[in-house]
Write a protein that holds these residues in place. Structure first.
Motif: not given
Length: 202
Positions: A154-157, A159, A188
């Motif tokens: 996912g986008k938020d993961g 890093d 994204w």
């Protein structure tokens, strides 16, 4: 008909034991009716095995257990061939195969560009889930596995550590395939592919 049977068995043997297949895998040999008839004859003679409606396999043999069940990957590919859908490992499976997750999915799940559904074949349950990321035609299985894993993380993961883990798992050809496929991806995901390419250069 004997010629058709021989041609089919030559292809089956070439694929090796454990291969699951459908009549579509031999449609270049003749009419669907003649292929069906030849497969039926081969199944009756015990050279191949019918494991589901329109699905056969060339079973692996065990000294004590006899004919073994086809593995989930082979069945999933046969199901996809039958429906004309593309498949790849589902997100959690993809992440596990790449070493990004230690979680082993309890069920055999596959991403597909077709409808989400569950099939019970040869004593196995195969879950087909509509993919959140595209399944690419002109890319290797590994590149498709990476893309499904990106969707799973996912986008938020995404890093920097995760980006570098993806970068370490991609060769030049797979990276090029993913870059070329960016127009098929959501924005994204396409951006993540660029970040992975940059990480590989550094």
């Amino acid at each position: 008909m004997t010629a058709m049977v021989d041609r089919i068995m030559k292809r089956v043997r070439g694929k090796g034991r454990g291969w699951a297949f459908t009549p579509k895998d031999f449609i270049d040999f003749g009419t669907r009716g003649s292929v069906d008839m030849a497969l039926s004859r081969l199944a009756k003679s015990g050279q191949i095995r019918r494991v589901g409606r329109g699905i056969y396999d060339y079973p692996r043999l065990h000294d004590k257990l006899g004919a073994l069940s086809p593995d989930a990957d082979s069945l999933a590919r046969a199901l996809a061939s039958k429906s004309g859908d593309k498949i790849g490992p589902a997100g959690a499976t993809a992440a596990n195969r790449l070493g990004l997750s230690t979680q082993v999915p309890a069920k055999s799940a596959y991403a597909t560009d077709g409808a989400t559904r569950t099939k019970h074949v040869a004593g196995r349950t195969v879950a087909l889930k509509h993919a959140r990321a595209p399944l690419l035609d002109n890319a290797s299985d590994h590149a498709n596995t990476v893309l499904q894993a990106i969707a799973h993380v996912g986008k938020d993961g995404m890093d920097s550590d995760v980006i570098h883990q993806f970068a370490e798992r991609l060769g030049d050809a797979d990276m090029k395939a993913l870059i070329n496929a960016r127009p098929q991806m959501t924005g994204w995901m396409g951006d993540v592919v660029l970040r992975i390419a940059e990480a590989r250069r550094n």
